[in-house]
Design a protein around this motif. Structure first.
Motif, PDB file in Angstrom:
ATOM      1  N   UNK A 143       0.863  -1.179   0.000  1.00 19.45           N
ATOM      2  CA  UNK A 143       0.000   0.000   0.000  1.00 19.45           C
ATOM      3  C   UNK A 143       0.902   1.231   0.000  1.00 19.45           C
ATOM      4  N   UNK A 144       0.280   2.390  -0.167  1.00 16.06           N
ATOM      5  CA  UNK A 144       1.054   3.627  -0.197  1.00 16.06           C
ATOM      6  C   UNK A 144       2.049   3.628  -1.346  1.00 16.06           C
ATOM      7  N   UNK A 145       1.679   2.989  -2.447  1.00 19.29           N
ATOM      8  CA  UNK A 145       2.595   2.843  -3.580  1.00 19.29           C
ATOM      9  C   UNK A 145       2.778   4.209  -4.234  1.00 19.29           C
ATOM     10  N   UNK A 146       4.050   4.617  -4.333  1.00 17.15           N
ATOM     11  CA  UNK A 146       4.325   5.976  -4.794  1.00 17.15           C
ATOM     12  C   UNK A 146       5.633   6.079  -5.558  1.00 17.15           C
ATOM     13  N   UNK A 147       5.760   7.206  -6.216  1.00 17.63           N
ATOM     14  CA  UNK A 147       7.021   7.631  -6.812  1.00 17.63           C
ATOM     15  C   UNK A 147       7.505   8.780  -5.946  1.00 17.63           C
ATOM     16  N   UNK A 148       8.786   8.756  -5.588  1.00 19.06           N
ATOM     17  CA  UNK A 148       9.347   9.848  -4.796  1.00 19.06           C
ATOM     18  C   UNK A 148      10.445  10.545  -5.599  1.00 19.06           C
ATOM     19  N   UNK A 149      10.276  11.844  -5.755  1.00 12.58           N
ATOM     20  CA  UNK A 149      11.221  12.671  -6.504  1.00 12.58           C
ATOM     21  C   UNK A 149      12.211  13.392  -5.589  1.00 12.58           C
ATOM     22  N   UNK A 150      12.145  13.159  -4.273  1.00 14.82           N
ATOM     23  CA  UNK A 150      12.984  13.943  -3.354  1.00 14.82           C
ATOM     24  C   UNK A 150      14.464  13.760  -3.676  1.00 14.82           C
ATOM     25  N   UNK A 151      15.252  14.713  -3.247  1.00 19.04           N
ATOM     26  CA  UNK A 151      16.681  14.697  -3.560  1.00 19.04           C
ATOM     27  C   UNK A 151      17.374  13.479  -2.956  1.00 19.04           C
ATOM     28  N   UNK A 152      16.940  13.029  -1.774  1.00 25.73           N
ATOM     29  CA  UNK A 152      17.550  11.834  -1.184  1.00 25.73           C
ATOM     30  C   UNK A 152      17.297  10.609  -2.044  1.00 25.73           C
ATOM     31  N   UNK A 153      16.091  10.464  -2.575  1.00 26.26           N
ATOM     32  CA  UNK A 153      15.788   9.327  -3.453  1.00 26.26           C
ATOM     33  C   UNK A 153      16.579   9.420  -4.753  1.00 26.26           C
ATOM     34  N   UNK A 154      16.755  10.630  -5.261  1.00 22.30           N
ATOM     35  CA  UNK A 154      17.571  10.795  -6.462  1.00 22.30           C
ATOM     36  C   UNK A 154      19.006  10.343  -6.202  1.00 22.30           C
ATOM     37  N   UNK A 155      19.564  10.749  -5.075  1.00 24.25           N
ATOM     38  CA  UNK A 155      20.939  10.371  -4.752  1.00 24.25           C
ATOM     39  C   UNK A 155      21.050   8.870  -4.460  1.00 24.25           C
ATOM     40  N   UNK A 156      20.064   8.313  -3.744  1.00 22.39           N
ATOM     41  CA  UNK A 156      20.114   6.893  -3.380  1.00 22.39           C
ATOM     42  C   UNK A 156      20.010   5.987  -4.605  1.00 22.39           C
ATOM     43  N   UNK A 157      19.272   6.427  -5.616  1.00 20.86           N
ATOM     44  CA  UNK A 157      19.064   5.591  -6.799  1.00 20.86           C
ATOM     45  C   UNK A 157      19.996   5.931  -7.947  1.00 20.86           C
ATOM     46  N   UNK A 158      20.515   7.153  -7.948  1.00 23.16           N
ATOM     47  CA  UNK A 158      21.270   7.605  -9.105  1.00 23.16           C
ATOM     48  C   UNK A 158      20.354   7.934 -10.269  1.00 23.16           C
ATOM     49  N   UNK A 159      19.066   7.999 -10.023  1.00 22.45           N
ATOM     50  CA  UNK A 159      18.075   8.285 -11.062  1.00 22.45           C
ATOM     51  C   UNK A 159      17.214   9.469 -10.662  1.00 22.45           C
ATOM     52  N   UNK A 160      16.267   9.843 -11.523  1.00 19.56           N
ATOM     53  CA  UNK A 160      15.441  11.020 -11.236  1.00 19.56           C
ATOM     54  C   UNK A 160      14.369  10.800 -10.173  1.00 19.56           C
ATOM     55  N   UNK A 161      14.070   9.545  -9.824  1.00 20.79           N
ATOM     56  CA  UNK A 161      13.074   9.244  -8.790  1.00 20.79           C
ATOM     57  C   UNK A 161      13.226   7.793  -8.375  1.00 20.79           C
ATOM     58  N   UNK A 162      12.516   7.421  -7.298  1.00 21.92           N
ATOM     59  CA  UNK A 162      12.412   6.019  -6.886  1.00 21.92           C
ATOM     60  C   UNK A 162      10.930   5.696  -6.738  1.00 21.92           C
ATOM     61  N   UNK A 163      10.584   4.428  -6.900  1.00 18.15           N
ATOM     62  CA  UNK A 163       9.200   3.977  -6.741  1.00 18.15           C
ATOM     63  C   UNK A 163       9.167   2.938  -5.624  1.00 18.15           C
ATOM     64  N   UNK A 164       8.192   3.091  -4.715  1.00 21.46           N
ATOM     65  CA  UNK A 164       8.097   2.249  -3.524  1.00 21.46           C
ATOM     66  C   UNK A 164       6.677   1.761  -3.290  1.00 21.46           C
ATOM     67  N   UNK A 165       6.566   0.643  -2.586  1.00 22.83           N
ATOM     68  CA  UNK A 165       5.308   0.156  -2.042  1.00 22.83           C
ATOM     69  C   UNK A 165       5.597  -0.442  -0.682  1.00 22.83           C
ATOM     70  N   UNK A 166       4.722  -0.193   0.288  1.00 24.65           N
ATOM     71  CA  UNK A 166       5.007  -0.601   1.655  1.00 24.65           C
ATOM     72  C   UNK A 166       4.097  -1.674   2.217  1.00 24.65           C
ATOM     73  N   UNK A 167       4.661  -2.416   3.164  1.00 20.36           N
ATOM     74  CA  UNK A 167       3.928  -3.426   3.932  1.00 20.36           C
ATOM     75  C   UNK A 167       4.335  -3.292   5.396  1.00 20.36           C
TER      76      UNK A 167
END
Length: 155
Positions: free
Chosen positions: A27-51
């Motif tokens: 649930x809470x499946x999202x794309x995150x554009x924050x700067x930390x996610x950009x740095x952590x992935x090396x990409x423009x965003x990360x996509x997550x889903x939580x349990x």
């Protein structure tokens, strides 16, 4: 019941050293554009889903962690570096990166976070001409690629 026999989504890192299973529907499946996610992935965003933490089990290896801020830690494979999880400290939930799922199409983001950090060129880039990997390899005159990536499904 063994973890590998339990129902649910499976995922893991690129090299196969870490494998996990979700026993609940993300649930809470999202794309995150924050700067930390950009740095952590090396990409423009990360996509997550939580349990819930109780619905997440590592079936092989160990998820290494980095405290990326005073409120969160990010999990990754210590061997190949694949980003795997995001956990807000004090929360009973963990989010997995959708790209680390064996089937990244299994869940679809419904929201976007960190929109203030979204890179300006993303909408234009996503509208750019598309090329398949096979077409790119042919143009580059590469006949074979020996893939060292772990398969998306266990043998």
């Amino acid at each position: 019941m063994a973890i590998d026999a339990a129902p649910g989504l499976k995922g893991g890192c690129q090299c196969g050293a870490v494998r996990y299973r979700l026993m609940g529907e993300p649930t809470g499946v999202n794309i995150c554009h924050c700067r930390m996610c950009q740095k952590a992935s090396g990409g423009p965003f990360m996509a997550f889903g939580g349990v819930r933490m109780s619905e997440f089990a590592v079936s092989r290896g160990v998820v290494s962690t980095f405290a990326s801020s005073d409120i969160a830690e990010r999990g990754f494979c210590g061997q190949c570096g694949t980003p795997l999880t995001y956990h807000r400290l004090g929360s009973d939930r963990v989010s997995v990166t959708l790209g680390s799922l064996d089937d990244p199409n299994a869940v679809e983001p419904a929201t976007q976070l960190g929109a203030e950090s979204s890179v300006r060129w993303l909408p234009r880039a996503l509208g750019a001409p598309e090329t398949s990997v096979e077409q790119w390899l042919a143009r580059a005159k590469i006949q074979t690629v020996h893939n060292r990536q772990h398969p998306d499904q266990e043998a």
